[in-house]
Design an enzyme around this catalytic site. Structure first.
Site, PDB file in Angstrom:
ATOM      1  N   ASP A   7       0.883  -1.167   0.000  1.00 60.22           N
ATOM      2  CA  ASP A   7       0.000   0.000   0.000  1.00 60.22           C
ATOM      3  C   ASP A   7       0.918   1.214   0.000  1.00 60.22           C
ATOM      4  O   ASP A   7       1.423   1.616   1.045  1.00 60.22           O
ATOM      5  CB  ASP A   7      -0.901  -0.015   1.238  1.00 60.22           C
ATOM      6  CG  ASP A   7      -1.859   1.166   1.263  1.00 60.22           C
ATOM      7  OD1 ASP A   7      -2.423   1.484   0.206  1.00 60.22           O
ATOM      8  OD2 ASP A   7      -2.022   1.778   2.327  1.00 60.22           O
ATOM      9  N   GLU A  68      -1.098  -1.151  -4.978  1.00 63.95           N
ATOM     10  CA  GLU A  68      -2.321  -0.389  -5.235  1.00 63.95           C
ATOM     11  C   GLU A  68      -2.110   0.551  -6.413  1.00 63.95           C
ATOM     12  O   GLU A  68      -1.124   1.280  -6.479  1.00 63.95           O
ATOM     13  CB  GLU A  68      -2.730   0.423  -4.003  1.00 63.95           C
ATOM     14  CG  GLU A  68      -4.036   1.169  -4.199  1.00 63.95           C
ATOM     15  CD  GLU A  68      -4.468   1.911  -2.960  1.00 63.95           C
ATOM     16  OE1 GLU A  68      -4.402   3.159  -2.975  1.00 63.95           O
ATOM     17  OE2 GLU A  68      -4.852   1.253  -1.972  1.00 63.95           O
ATOM     18  N   ASP A 141      -2.743   1.239   6.902  1.00 65.30           N
ATOM     19  CA  ASP A 141      -1.902   0.968   5.726  1.00 65.30           C
ATOM     20  C   ASP A 141      -1.459  -0.498   5.707  1.00 65.30           C
ATOM     21  O   ASP A 141      -1.348  -1.109   4.645  1.00 65.30           O
ATOM     22  CB  ASP A 141      -0.658   1.872   5.736  1.00 65.30           C
ATOM     23  CG  ASP A 141      -1.010   3.327   5.975  1.00 65.30           C
ATOM     24  OD1 ASP A 141      -1.164   4.051   4.994  1.00 65.30           O
ATOM     25  OD2 ASP A 141      -1.145   3.710   7.146  1.00 65.30           O
TER      26      ASP A 141
END
Length: 198
Positions: A7, A68, A141
């Site tokens: 992330d 991501e 996160d």
């Protein structure tokens, strides 16, 4: 399948490793955050992110890295930092020959919770449940990184089937395009005779 989920972020870059296959219980092997000081020079922060991700790659030796996909319509400054951290993660994986998959936030949310509009709390709760953890990973996160890894494990079989189907049809598609090009070239070199004028 062993997947490192990333992330991306400059201040906090979530990382998590999940192992398993679609349709079977999954196992978390590790989860954490690579942190950089907000007041440090950008180049040094990116080096710190790189070193952190390299350590995770060394320790867990994932077969895939899921990152991501970065996009936003609002805060350009935040997006730039996120995109830079994302690029570092992809570079680290590519340097080792590890395939990288990009998943949008809505794809990840839909895969893990069933809704592409789920909030962070819902994602954290489902990650906790799916990986049979005692508590949701902190910070968010870290949970998001695990969700990325889970998403990839679940989506990869379908994506592989699509890629294999595309690979099987590619020769026929190329042959058809070649026939069309030859026909067009033949037509251009032998134009139809002009009609007679009175």
């Amino acid at each position: 399948m062993r997947v490192l989920g990333v992330d991306p972020g400059l201040t906090r870059c979530g990382v998590g490793v999940v192992e398993g296959v679609a349709g079977r219980p999954l196992t978390m092997l590790g989860v954490g955050v690579v942190r950089t000081p907000a007041d440090a020079e950008l180049g040094l922060r990116l080096v710190a992110v790189e070193q952190g991700i390299e350590q995770w790659l060394d320790e867990y030796e994932p077969e895939y890295v899921a990152v991501e996909r970065v996009f936003s319509q609002h805060n350009v400054r935040t997006v730039m930092g996120t995109a830079q951290a994302s690029a570092v993660a992809m570079l680290c994986a590519a340097r080792r020959g590890i395939p990288v998959a990009l998943h949008t936030p809505s794809e990840v949310k839909a895969a893990v919770t069933g809704s592409g509009r789920a909030d962070k709390a819902q994602v954290g709760a489902m990650v906790t449940r799916l990986l049979r953890l005692a508590a949701p990973p902190k910070p968010a996160d870290a949970a998001d990184a695990l969700a990325l890894a889970i998403c990839h494990i679940w989506r990869a079989p379908a994506q592989n089937r699509l890629q294999q189907a595309a690979a099987r049809t590619a020769p026929a598609r190329t042959a058809a395009q070649n026939r069309l090009q030859r026909a067009a070239a033949a037509h251009a070199s032998h134009p139809a005779p002009k009609g007679r004028t009175a």
